[in-house]
Design an enzyme around this catalytic site. Sequence first.
Site, PDB file in Angstrom:
ATOM      1  N   HIS A   1     -11.502  -1.842   6.883  1.00  0.00           N
ATOM      2  CA  HIS A   1     -10.068  -1.878   6.604  1.00  0.00           C
ATOM      3  C   HIS A   1      -9.255  -1.276   7.740  1.00  0.00           C
ATOM      4  CE1 HIS A   1      -6.715  -0.874   3.414  1.00  0.00           C
ATOM      5  NE2 HIS A   1      -6.230  -1.428   4.502  1.00  0.00           N
TER       6      HIS A   1
ATOM      7  N   HIS B   1      -0.670   4.309   8.410  1.00  0.00           N
ATOM      8  CA  HIS B   1      -1.797   3.447   8.064  1.00  0.00           C
ATOM      9  C   HIS B   1      -1.850   2.300   9.059  1.00  0.00           C
ATOM     10  CE1 HIS B   1      -4.827   1.240   5.971  1.00  0.00           C
ATOM     11  NE2 HIS B   1      -4.018   0.226   5.705  1.00  0.00           N
TER      12      HIS B   1
ATOM     13  N   GLU C   1       0.808  -1.216   0.000  1.00  0.00           N
ATOM     14  CA  GLU C   1       0.000   0.000   0.000  1.00  0.00           C
ATOM     15  C   GLU C   1       0.846   1.272   0.000  1.00  0.00           C
ATOM     16  OE1 GLU C   1      -4.247  -0.767   1.838  1.00  0.00           O
ATOM     17  OE2 GLU C   1      -2.708  -1.165   3.343  1.00  0.00           O
TER      18      GLU C   1
ATOM     19  N   HIS D   1      -4.737  -0.679  11.307  1.00  0.00           N
ATOM     20  CA  HIS D   1      -5.976  -1.452  11.286  1.00  0.00           C
ATOM     21  C   HIS D   1      -6.552  -1.585  12.697  1.00  0.00           C
ATOM     22  CE1 HIS D   1      -4.834  -3.825   7.355  1.00  0.00           C
ATOM     23  NE2 HIS D   1      -4.608  -2.526   7.238  1.00  0.00           N
TER      24      HIS D   1
END
Length: 253
Positions: free
Chosen positions: A177, A109, A90, A111
């Site tokens: 996500h 980023h 990503e 989760h």
Amino acid sequence: MSTVAPASVELAPQRELIAQACRVLAGRGLADGILGHISLRTDERRLLVRCRGPQERGLGYTTPDDIRLVDLDGGPGAQGELDGYAPPNELPLHTEVLRHRPDVAAVLHAHPPEVVAADLAGIAIRPIVGAFDIPGTRLAAGGVPVHPRGVLVRNRGLAQEMVQAMGDRPVVLLRAHGLTSAAATVEQSVLQAISIDGLARLSLRIVSAGGTLVDLPDADLAELPDLGAGFNTDTSWRHEIARLHGVVGPTAI
């Protein structure tokens, strides 16, 4: 004997910071196992980012050597930088934010399970608290957008969709996500994510107890002081590093 080339040393302090931030993220439970990554812009064309190495052990075990210099297209940012390493799938998630947001230097980023659960339950991140978390309350009051696609953000087209949903906000939720947090510093990107996770956890607890979420009144919001970066960021970050290493003060008597 390992054949992996060592990372260039000129950005050693920044590599250490990102590695620490990755471990803080994992220690806070915002990214489990081998998921999650953090990046930092170094110039107009390059960024440091946590990469996948030959001895991958997961986010909570990130070392400075796992932080590699790449360009905006995913190529090595310096000679030997990617020997034995690969940028995260990503990477476009990071690079498109950096391409479109000159105010941003760091992209995270993660989760967080409670953030994902709250969003899937239809619970928005709202300014439901006050002095409990002043930076988090201000962040929520400005709005936390949601990107409605639960996809792996693995190319520029998908990343541009996320950036469009994000707009000029510091955090965007990624449905089914996780989240992306963007800031001027690595520390701030992590602290924003921690605040969002805290609000999601509280919201889930309130709803599960049969309560109703109510936004903080405008009058109370206006009374919340800005305690400054020295407290909101510097002191908070020292706490996160101490917490990571299990440093505990003397027991009260």
